[in-house]
Motif scaffolding. Structure first.
Motif, mmCIF file in Angstrom:
data_model
loop_
_atom_site.group_PDB
_atom_site.id
_atom_site.type_symbol
_atom_site.label_atom_id
_atom_site.label_comp_id
_atom_site.label_asym_id
_atom_site.label_seq_id
_atom_site.Cartn_x
_atom_site.Cartn_y
_atom_site.Cartn_z
ATOM 1 N N THR A 244 0.856 -1.189 0.000
ATOM 2 C CA THR A 244 0.000 0.000 0.000
ATOM 3 C C THR A 244 0.887 1.232 0.000
ATOM 4 O OG1 THR A 244 -1.869 1.101 1.092
ATOM 5 C CG2 THR A 244 -0.161 0.170 2.519
ATOM 6 N N GLU A 245 0.298 2.382 -0.266
ATOM 7 C CA GLU A 245 1.034 3.641 -0.205
ATOM 8 C C GLU A 245 1.363 3.941 1.255
ATOM 9 O OE1 GLU A 245 2.156 5.347 -2.607
ATOM 10 O OE2 GLU A 245 1.066 4.560 -4.343
ATOM 11 N N THR A 246 2.618 4.289 1.534
ATOM 12 C CA THR A 246 3.032 4.513 2.922
ATOM 13 C C THR A 246 3.724 5.862 3.101
ATOM 14 O OG1 THR A 246 5.127 3.341 2.503
ATOM 15 C CG2 THR A 246 3.297 2.045 3.378
ATOM 16 N N GLY A 247 3.517 6.780 2.168
ATOM 17 C CA GLY A 247 4.178 8.074 2.258
ATOM 18 C C GLY A 247 3.487 9.020 3.227
ATOM 19 N N GLY A 248 3.946 10.257 3.218
ATOM 20 C CA GLY A 248 3.381 11.260 4.106
ATOM 21 C C GLY A 248 4.134 11.337 5.417
ATOM 22 N N PRO A 249 3.919 12.405 6.192
ATOM 23 C CA PRO A 249 4.631 12.568 7.458
ATOM 24 C C PRO A 249 4.210 11.537 8.488
ATOM 25 C CG PRO A 249 2.936 14.246 7.224
ATOM 26 C CD PRO A 249 3.002 13.528 5.913
ATOM 27 N N THR A 266 -13.512 -0.232 7.200
ATOM 28 C CA THR A 266 -13.226 -0.023 5.779
ATOM 29 C C THR A 266 -13.222 -1.322 4.981
ATOM 30 O OG1 THR A 266 -10.825 -0.144 6.171
ATOM 31 C CG2 THR A 266 -11.850 2.040 6.283
ATOM 32 N N SER A 267 -14.015 -2.292 5.382
ATOM 33 C CA SER A 267 -14.032 -3.577 4.698
ATOM 34 C C SER A 267 -15.410 -3.839 4.096
ATOM 35 C CB SER A 267 -13.650 -4.696 5.675
ATOM 36 O OG SER A 267 -13.450 -5.919 4.983
ATOM 37 N N ALA A 268 -15.573 -4.992 3.459
ATOM 38 C CA ALA A 268 -16.854 -5.366 2.860
ATOM 39 C C ALA A 268 -17.910 -5.520 3.957
ATOM 40 C CB ALA A 268 -16.701 -6.669 2.077
ATOM 41 N N PRO A 269 -19.191 -5.300 3.629
ATOM 42 C CA PRO A 269 -20.222 -5.327 4.665
ATOM 43 C C PRO A 269 -20.481 -6.698 5.273
ATOM 44 C CG PRO A 269 -21.194 -5.013 2.482
ATOM 45 C CD PRO A 269 -19.714 -4.878 2.318
ATOM 46 N N ASP A 270 -20.025 -7.774 4.631
ATOM 47 C CA ASP A 270 -20.307 -9.115 5.157
ATOM 48 C C ASP A 270 -19.161 -9.667 6.007
ATOM 49 O OD1 ASP A 270 -18.478 -9.446 3.117
ATOM 50 O OD2 ASP A 270 -19.389 -11.285 2.339
ATOM 51 N N ARG A 271 -18.208 -8.828 6.406
ATOM 52 C CA ARG A 271 -17.030 -9.309 7.118
ATOM 53 C C ARG A 271 -16.985 -8.864 8.579
ATOM 54 N NH1 ARG A 271 -12.271 -8.957 2.405
ATOM 55 N NH2 ARG A 271 -13.521 -10.013 0.804
ATOM 56 N N ASN A 329 -9.982 4.648 -3.245
ATOM 57 C CA ASN A 329 -9.047 4.174 -2.234
ATOM 58 C C ASN A 329 -8.158 5.287 -1.701
ATOM 59 O OD1 ASN A 329 -6.017 2.772 -1.869
ATOM 60 N ND2 ASN A 329 -7.698 1.694 -0.866
ATOM 61 N N ALA A 330 -7.712 6.187 -2.564
ATOM 62 C CA ALA A 330 -6.846 7.279 -2.113
ATOM 63 C C ALA A 330 -7.565 8.165 -1.111
ATOM 64 C CB ALA A 330 -6.370 8.105 -3.306
ATOM 65 N N GLU A 331 -8.854 8.362 -1.301
ATOM 66 C CA GLU A 331 -9.628 9.198 -0.373
ATOM 67 C C GLU A 331 -9.783 8.505 0.979
ATOM 68 O OE1 GLU A 331 -14.050 11.248 -0.210
ATOM 69 O OE2 GLU A 331 -13.001 11.054 -2.124
ATOM 70 N N ILE A 332 -9.987 7.210 0.964
ATOM 71 C CA ILE A 332 -10.100 6.480 2.233
ATOM 72 C C ILE A 332 -8.773 6.508 2.975
ATOM 73 C CG2 ILE A 332 -10.432 4.182 3.232
ATOM 74 C CD1 ILE A 332 -12.549 3.690 1.124
ATOM 75 N N ARG A 333 -7.666 6.352 2.250
ATOM 76 C CA ARG A 333 -6.364 6.408 2.915
ATOM 77 C C ARG A 333 -6.115 7.776 3.542
ATOM 78 N NH1 ARG A 333 -2.781 6.291 -0.596
ATOM 79 N NH2 ARG A 333 -3.792 5.642 -2.541
ATOM 80 N N ARG A 334 -6.572 8.834 2.871
ATOM 81 C CA ARG A 334 -6.444 10.166 3.468
ATOM 82 C C ARG A 334 -7.318 10.297 4.712
ATOM 83 N NH1 ARG A 334 -6.374 11.877 -2.018
ATOM 84 N NH2 ARG A 334 -8.629 12.293 -1.942
ATOM 85 N N ALA A 335 -8.526 9.754 4.645
ATOM 86 C CA ALA A 335 -9.432 9.830 5.792
ATOM 87 C C ALA A 335 -8.876 9.063 6.989
ATOM 88 C CB ALA A 335 -10.809 9.283 5.402
ATOM 89 N N GLU A 358 -3.311 -0.504 5.473
ATOM 90 C CA GLU A 358 -3.537 0.929 5.286
ATOM 91 C C GLU A 358 -3.696 1.642 6.614
ATOM 92 O OE1 GLU A 358 -5.826 0.796 0.945
ATOM 93 O OE2 GLU A 358 -6.979 0.762 2.818
ATOM 94 N N ALA A 359 -4.392 1.007 7.553
ATOM 95 C CA ALA A 359 -4.613 1.629 8.857
ATOM 96 C C ALA A 359 -3.303 1.783 9.625
ATOM 97 C CB ALA A 359 -5.617 0.806 9.659
ATOM 98 N N ILE A 360 -2.508 0.722 9.682
ATOM 99 C CA ILE A 360 -1.236 0.784 10.412
ATOM 100 C C ILE A 360 -0.313 1.823 9.775
ATOM 101 C CG2 ILE A 360 0.835 -0.514 11.043
ATOM 102 C CD1 ILE A 360 -0.913 -2.977 11.376
ATOM 103 N N ALA A 361 -0.295 1.870 8.451
ATOM 104 C CA ALA A 361 0.544 2.852 7.758
ATOM 105 C C ALA A 361 0.104 4.276 8.054
ATOM 106 C CB ALA A 361 0.501 2.600 6.252
ATOM 107 N N ALA A 362 -1.176 4.476 8.398
ATOM 108 C CA ALA A 362 -1.708 5.808 8.689
ATOM 109 C C ALA A 362 -1.624 6.151 10.176
ATOM 110 C CB ALA A 362 -3.162 5.896 8.228
ATOM 111 N N GLY A 363 -0.988 5.306 10.983
ATOM 112 C CA GLY A 363 -0.882 5.585 12.409
ATOM 113 C C GLY A 363 -2.129 5.254 13.197
#
Length: 456
Positions: A244-249, A266-271, A329-335, A358-363
């Motif tokens: 996944t993208e891991t850039g940013g501060p 942020t997953s499918a509704p049946d999970r 996906n890019a918008e969710i990663r920003r959120a 994505e979550a761990i990469a976003a802190g």
């Protein structure tokens, strides 16, 4: 209610009406009002403005209105046989940029928890507030990807974009080998799902002998396939993790508790979404809010949310819960960079969970079941708990784990948030993934001995 034949060009700024829960207001064939999810509600009711007459409510009598744009409804106003201007209903503007209320005599139109919308409220409160939503806003909220954009496809598109012509050196196929697509290049099958009956080709030695390499996305998944299909050639079974993208501060954990913890799904509704919503309702924490991005629309037209509308409606009823549908996906990663926790009571055998990566990469601190490959993906940087055996126990367990994490984030070691992000940059980053693919391609095209991954 009277018919009005007015030139369509005289009407301006058509708007849909949405309730405070994000439902779309529409009109039934008997003339009554109702509300439904925007992607299934008939698009047959708008408000529009006339320079002399002001704002009016317009109803299109047309079975095809499911797909009509509001401009088409207004265009039909000129045809009295097709359209009706609904008179006797006053439109009152309320606080907020686009909020309105509809009044008939002394009662306001009210959209509560039921599907019916009735003129039954003597005062304007939350349920009597409607958003006059512009068509562009509705289209944005009903965004559908132009092609399937699940985790597997994100990886395939991302790999092809970054490797370019380097990928042409192998014949890469997803899930199973297609004999019709065979050529002289080394055949590589990339598996993303859990072992099961749909992968019976893995037990056919005549088929597998033609496959130069099978790529798995986790060691857990690789072992599952080798256990279920013992004739698979282990020396040709490789593990290359997803990316996944891991850039940013780097994002530090808050030094003090915020006024509200912000949680995400942020997953499918049946999970596990319904379990999360039941737990959230039972948790009843005014110091926390939940944001949900979830829909099968991510997987294209062949998939439907029809079996999960009750869960989405439940989300809209709960205080502190916002259902966002799906977004790029890019918008969710920003959120995610504005979230504190990923709440994922997974009921699904994840082979390599991009949502967790994505979550761990976003802190973000992940709270999830220790199921399938999630422990391997999280690598010690998540709050994992044993998945209970029945649904009620799942809800109870999640309430307990959420409470524990809210009161003591990161187990009392918030500095782990920075360590987790550093790990994500090293292990989840695209460069690591690309290096592994390039190494495999070189081995397959130069005849070097295959690399057998070691479990970790």
């Amino acid at each position: 209610m009277t018919n009005s034949v007015v030139a369509a060009a005289e009407w301006r700024d058509p708007r849909y009406l949405r309730t405070h829960r994000g439902m779309l207001v529409h009109r039934m064939s008997d003339g009554s009002f109702a509300q439904a999810e925007a992607d299934i509600a008939p698009k047959n009711l708008v408000i529009a403005k006339h320079p002399q007459l002001g704002w009016r409510l317009v109803h299109l009598h047309d079975d095809a209105s499911q797909t009509r744009a509001p401009e088409a409804i207004i265009a039909s106003v000129a045809d009295a046989a097709q359209s009706t201007m609904i008179d006797g209903i006053a439109i009152e503007f309320m606080p907020g940029p686009d909020n309105v209320a509809l009044r008939q005599d002394r009662l306001y139109l009210s959209a509560g928890k039921a599907s019916d919308v009735l003129f039954a409220a003597p005062h304007r409160m939350a349920w009597e507030t409607f958003e006059a939503a512009k068509p562009g806003l509705l289209a944005y909220q009903l965004w559908r990807p132009s092609k399937t954009m699940g985790g597997t496809q994100l990886m395939l598109y991302g790999l092809a974009e970054r490797l370019g012509t380097e990928l042409d050196a192998i014949n890469l196929q997803l899930h199973w080998p297609d004999i019709k697509k065979r050529d002289d290049r080394p055949l590589v099958v990339w598996l993303h799902n859990d072992a099961g009956a749909s992968f019976r080709w893995c037990a056919d030695t005549q088929t597998t002998q033609d496959v130069a390499a099978i790529v798995f996305v986790s060691h857990w998944q690789r072992q599952r396939f080798l256990t279920q299909f013992p004739t698979l050639p282990a020396e040709r079974c490789h593990v290359i993790r997803n990316a996944t993208e891991t850039g940013g501060p780097m994002r530090p954990w808050p030094a003090e508790k915020p006024w509200r913890w912000r949680c995400a799904y942020t997953s499918a509704p049946d999970r596990g979404l319904s379990i999360l919503l039941d737990a959230w309702e039972r948790l009843d924490r005014p110091d926390a809010e939940l944001h949900i991005w979830s829909s099968f629309r991510l997987w294209g037209q062949r998939f439907s949310d029809s079996g999960h509308q009750s869960a989405f409606a439940h989300a809209r009823r709960l205080p502190g819960v916002t259902y966002h549908g799906i977004k790029p996906n890019a918008e969710i990663r920003r959120a995610l960079r504005d979230m504190h926790f990923l709440t994922y009571p997974s009921t699904f055998n994840e082979t390599s969970c991009i949502a967790v990566m994505e979550a761990i990469a976003a802190g973000v601190r992940v709270i999830a079941t220790a199921r399938a490959a999630l422990p391997e993906t999280a690598a010690g940087f998540a709050h994992l708990y044993a998945p209970p055996s029945d649904r009620e126990a799942c809800v109870t367990a999640l309430v307990r784990e959420l409470t524990e994490e809210f009161e003591n984030p990161w187990g009392g070691q918030p500095a782990m948030a920075a360590t987790a992000q550093a790990y994500a940059r090293e292990v989840y980053g695209w460069q690591t993934c690309l290096d592994a693919w390039r190494q495999l391609i070189r081995r397959l095209t130069t005849g070097q001995p295959p690399h057998i991954p070691q479990a970790n």
